[in-house]
Write an enzyme that holds these catalytic residues in place. Structure first.
Site, mmCIF file in Angstrom:
data_model
loop_
_atom_site.group_PDB
_atom_site.id
_atom_site.type_symbol
_atom_site.label_atom_id
_atom_site.label_comp_id
_atom_site.label_asym_id
_atom_site.label_seq_id
_atom_site.Cartn_x
_atom_site.Cartn_y
_atom_site.Cartn_z
ATOM 1 N N HIS A 9 -8.291 -25.921 -118.311
ATOM 2 C CA HIS A 9 -7.531 -25.170 -118.823
ATOM 3 C C HIS A 9 -6.377 -25.980 -119.591
ATOM 4 O O HIS A 9 -6.353 -27.245 -119.395
ATOM 5 C CB HIS A 9 -6.737 -24.295 -117.854
ATOM 6 N N HIS B 214 -3.473 -30.311 -123.461
ATOM 7 C CA HIS B 214 -4.563 -31.280 -123.339
ATOM 8 C C HIS B 214 -5.365 -30.184 -122.122
ATOM 9 O O HIS B 214 -4.932 -29.292 -121.360
ATOM 10 C CB HIS B 214 -4.116 -32.578 -122.444
#
Length: 173
Positions: free
Chosen positions: A37, A118
């Site tokens: 995620h 990220h």
């Protein structure tokens, strides 16, 4: 009423999750607690009343957004702060906007770290393990693209795993 721990994230496409998981299975001890995620809002505590306001704000934010594209071309690391290696999401105004809005009222406003979009692929490694993993992966090129059209409000279960509380799709229905 005891506050619950929440977070807000984007789950990328299955293809990107498969790429991330090919590393996470080996290098991320939290692999089983949450799928790959992009964190928009780090964990925060909220009561039932507070989370209702957050839900309303999330819906308003989703309504005003259009789907947008993200790109991943390489890995990076948060070393020396932590031994975390991640798929780096290229500069993206929409992600930054979303994260910034999620640190204004009615959201809790504290921010532990600067927003760096990220997808974590390794964490909690020893310094030597981190050096090996990052050393080999930073030479790899990635050409991953995805269209983001939703984000999720998550809550944490007693065993540390995260589950979706509500999904917010971009654009007015």
């Amino acid at each position: 009423m005891t506050p619950v721990t929440y977070g807000i994230a984007i789950f990328p496409s299955k293809h990107i999750q498969d790429v991330a998981n090919s590393y996470r299975m080996r290098y991320d001890p939290r692999y089983s607690l949450i799928p790959p995620h992009i964190t928009l809002k780090e964990r925060f505590q909220a009561t039932e009343d507070e989370i209702k306001q957050v839900e309303d704000a999330c819906q308003k934010l989703a309504d005003e957004m259009d789907p947008f594209d993200i790109e991943i071309n390489r890995v990076s690391s948060f070393s020396p702060i932590t031994h975390t290696v991640y798929l780096k999401i290229e500069e993206n105004d929409d992600l930054t906007y979303l994260s910034n809005k999620m640190h204004e009222e009615p959201f809790p406003q504290e921010r532990e770290h600067k927003f760096v979009p990220h997808i974590t692929i390794s964490q909690e490694l020893s310094e030597d393990e981190h050096s090996d993993v990052y050393g080999s992966l930073r030479l790899s090129e990635f050409d991953l693209k995805d269209t983001v059209d939703r984000f999720q409000l998550l809550y944490q279960l007693d065993d540390g795993a995260w589950t979706v509380h509500e999904t917010f799709k971009f654009g007015k229905e």
